[in-house]
Write a protein that holds these residues in place. Structure first.
Motif, short mmCIF file in Angstrom:
data_model
loop_
_atom_site.label_atom_id
_atom_site.label_comp_id
_atom_site.label_asym_id
_atom_site.label_seq_id
_atom_site.Cartn_x
_atom_site.Cartn_y
_atom_site.Cartn_z
N LYS A 6 0.90 -1.08 -0.10
CA LYS A 6 -0.01 0.13 -0.08
C LYS A 6 0.73 1.16 0.10
CE LYS A 6 -3.95 -2.27 2.50
NZ LYS A 6 -4.73 -2.12 3.80
N THR A 7 2.06 1.23 0.06
CA THR A 7 3.11 2.22 0.22
C THR A 7 3.37 2.59 -1.23
OG1 THR A 7 5.02 0.92 0.10
CG2 THR A 7 4.15 1.45 2.35
N ALA A 8 3.95 3.76 -1.35
CA ALA A 8 4.41 4.34 -2.83
C ALA A 8 5.24 3.32 -3.66
CB ALA A 8 4.79 5.70 -2.93
N LEU A 9 6.23 2.90 -2.84
CA LEU A 9 7.13 1.92 -3.41
C LEU A 9 6.59 0.82 -3.69
CD1 LEU A 9 10.22 1.51 -4.54
CD2 LEU A 9 10.61 0.66 -2.16
N GLY A 10 5.83 0.25 -2.74
CA GLY A 10 4.94 -1.07 -3.27
C GLY A 10 4.01 -0.87 -4.41
N GLN A 11 3.27 0.17 -4.28
CA GLN A 11 2.40 0.47 -5.51
C GLN A 11 3.28 0.36 -6.99
OE1 GLN A 11 -1.18 0.56 -5.72
NE2 GLN A 11 -0.90 -0.32 -3.89
N TYR A 12 4.49 1.04 -6.79
CA TYR A 12 5.20 1.05 -8.09
C TYR A 12 5.66 -0.42 -8.54
CZ TYR A 12 9.91 1.41 -10.34
OH TYR A 12 10.80 1.13 -11.31
N LEU A 13 6.14 -1.11 -7.58
CA LEU A 13 6.43 -2.55 -7.89
C LEU A 13 5.33 -3.23 -8.44
CD1 LEU A 13 8.65 -5.02 -7.71
CD2 LEU A 13 7.70 -5.21 -5.44
N LEU A 14 4.27 -3.12 -7.67
CA LEU A 14 3.14 -4.08 -8.21
C LEU A 14 2.71 -3.52 -9.40
CD1 LEU A 14 0.71 -5.85 -7.53
CD2 LEU A 14 -0.54 -4.00 -6.29
N GLU A 15 2.62 -2.29 -9.93
CA GLU A 15 2.29 -1.92 -11.21
C GLU A 15 2.99 -2.49 -12.31
OE1 GLU A 15 2.08 2.30 -13.77
OE2 GLU A 15 2.51 2.23 -11.61
N GLY A 162 13.14 -5.19 -15.01
CA GLY A 162 11.96 -3.96 -14.56
C GLY A 162 12.43 -3.36 -13.46
N CYS A 163 11.56 -2.34 -13.16
CA CYS A 163 12.17 -1.52 -11.96
C CYS A 163 13.33 -0.93 -11.93
CB CYS A 163 11.58 -2.38 -10.66
SG CYS A 163 10.02 -2.87 -10.54
N TYR A 164 13.64 -0.15 -12.57
CA TYR A 164 15.09 0.82 -12.56
C TYR A 164 15.01 1.53 -11.73
CZ TYR A 164 16.13 -2.32 -16.71
OH TYR A 164 16.00 -3.48 -17.52
N VAL A 165 14.03 2.21 -11.06
CA VAL A 165 13.95 3.33 -10.15
C VAL A 165 14.38 2.91 -8.79
CG1 VAL A 165 12.51 5.03 -8.93
CG2 VAL A 165 12.09 4.38 -11.41
N PRO A 166 15.38 3.75 -8.30
CA PRO A 166 15.95 3.38 -7.16
C PRO A 166 14.67 3.24 -5.92
CG PRO A 166 17.15 5.17 -7.88
CD PRO A 166 16.11 5.26 -8.73
N PRO A 167 14.93 2.22 -4.84
CA PRO A 167 13.72 2.19 -3.94
C PRO A 167 13.50 3.07 -3.06
CG PRO A 167 15.78 0.82 -3.30
CD PRO A 167 16.26 1.69 -4.74
N CYS A 168 12.95 4.44 -3.68
CA CYS A 168 12.56 5.62 -2.62
C CYS A 168 11.36 5.40 -1.98
CB CYS A 168 12.87 6.74 -3.73
SG CYS A 168 14.10 7.12 -4.46
N THR A 169 11.26 5.94 -0.98
CA THR A 169 10.00 5.75 -0.15
C THR A 169 9.03 6.83 -0.48
OG1 THR A 169 10.92 6.99 1.68
CG2 THR A 169 11.13 4.43 1.88
N GLU A 171 6.56 9.09 -2.70
CA GLU A 171 6.03 9.25 -4.14
C GLU A 171 6.47 10.15 -4.97
OE1 GLU A 171 1.44 9.42 -5.99
OE2 GLU A 171 1.88 9.32 -3.87
N LYS A 172 7.02 11.47 -4.36
CA LYS A 172 7.51 12.49 -5.26
C LYS A 172 8.73 11.97 -5.83
CE LYS A 172 9.43 17.39 -4.38
NZ LYS A 172 9.32 18.25 -3.55
N TRP A 173 9.66 11.42 -5.11
CA TRP A 173 11.07 10.84 -5.83
C TRP A 173 10.94 9.72 -6.88
CZ3 TRP A 173 15.40 13.58 -6.18
CH2 TRP A 173 15.77 14.54 -5.21
N SER A 175 8.29 9.57 -8.77
CA SER A 175 7.81 10.06 -9.83
C SER A 175 8.74 11.09 -10.56
CB SER A 175 6.77 11.17 -9.49
OG SER A 175 6.06 11.85 -10.60
N ARG A 176 9.75 11.66 -10.02
CA ARG A 176 10.92 12.31 -10.59
C ARG A 176 11.65 11.37 -11.31
NH1 ARG A 176 12.79 17.18 -6.37
NH2 ARG A 176 11.02 18.56 -6.75
N LEU A 177 12.06 10.09 -10.66
CA LEU A 177 13.12 9.37 -11.37
C LEU A 177 12.51 8.15 -12.24
CD1 LEU A 177 15.14 8.54 -8.00
CD2 LEU A 177 15.80 10.26 -9.80
N HIS A 178 11.12 8.33 -12.65
CA HIS A 178 10.61 7.53 -13.42
C HIS A 178 11.09 7.39 -14.69
CE1 HIS A 178 7.25 4.81 -14.44
NE2 HIS A 178 7.03 5.47 -15.62
#
Length: 235
Positions: A6-15, A162-169, A171-173, A175-178
């Motif tokens: 449910k966290t931003a990083l978890g949602q990124y991985l799940l997507e 996949g998932c090349y963005v660093p594991p930032c906690t 959501e702002k970062w 999005s910036r590193l997408h």
């Protein structure tokens, strides 16, 4: 685990993972498909097999069982998904042996795993405490996973990072590193935080070689040369 997703990083991985599984399972046909682990997330939703079920010890599973002892008939399943199942179990090779057992000949297994040689793997090694998900898991490198599959007569047919963005906690970062998703896939493809593998089960067949009895020496008439004895005259 459920809270982490449910966290931003978890949602990124799940997507990222849901997009991959949605694409690859749509083209796998058969009768029976199972997802082992992560029972609360339906990675089989795009598959069109008539019978699908989630197996595991977590809430949301259709069949409650340990993945290393599958209550499934031998050679009865067409597709098995292992979404990070091997990393959070003490005996991942036993799980693979069970998967090989329940799959039909030419059945497919699809695996996702965290890449230890990535920014995610570096982050895990730098952490002092590894009690939280997913850092509490045992990240298995891709080459070792392929070796295990090969020993069980699986043929790896496809793969992806996949998932090349660093594991930032935050959501702002994230999005910036997408932009690193497209850049990583092009410039450093093996450094993705997650890898996916597709493998097909093969079985070694036995061929009985029968002796050709008609060509054996015992089945043919043999001509034996008889020596001639000269008789002496007057003897």
């Amino acid at each position: 685990m459920q809270q982490w997703f449910k966290t931003a990083l978890g949602q990124y991985l799940l997507e990222q993972e849901q997009r991959y599984f949605d694409r690859v399972v749509a083209d796998v046909f058969g009768y029976n498909a199972t997802q082992i682990g992560f029972a609360g997330i339906d990675f089989l939703r795009n598959n069109r097999m008539p019978f699908k079920f989630a197996l595991g010890a977590q809430e949301g599973a259709s069949v409650y069982a340990l993945p290393q002892f599958l209550p499934v008939r031998t050679s009865s399943v067409d597709l098995v998904l292992l979404p990070h199942t091997l990393e959070f179990n003490t005996n991942p090779r036993q799980i693979l042996r069970e998967v090989h057992r329940v799959l039909i000949h030419e059945g497919k297994v699809i695996i996702s795993g965290f890449n230890p040689f990535s920014l995610w793997g570096i982050h895990r090694r730098m952490m002092k405490s590894k009690t939280d998900f997913p850092w509490c898991g045992r990240f298995i490198d891709l080459s070792r996973m392929q070796d295990w599959l090969e020993l069980l007569n699986f043929e790896t047919v496809a793969g992806q990072f996949g998932c090349y963005v660093p594991p930032c906690t935050g959501e702002k970062w994230l999005s910036r590193l997408h932009f690193m998703e497209a850049a990583g896939d092009r410039w450093w493809p093996i450094a993705g935080g997650v890898y996916f593998l597709q493998a097909i089960k093969h079985e070694c067949g036995l061929r009985i070689i029968k002796p050709c009895w008609d060509d054996s020496p015992a089945g043919k008439e043999r001509t034996v040369a008889v020596p001639q004895i000269e008789q002496r005259q007057g003897g």
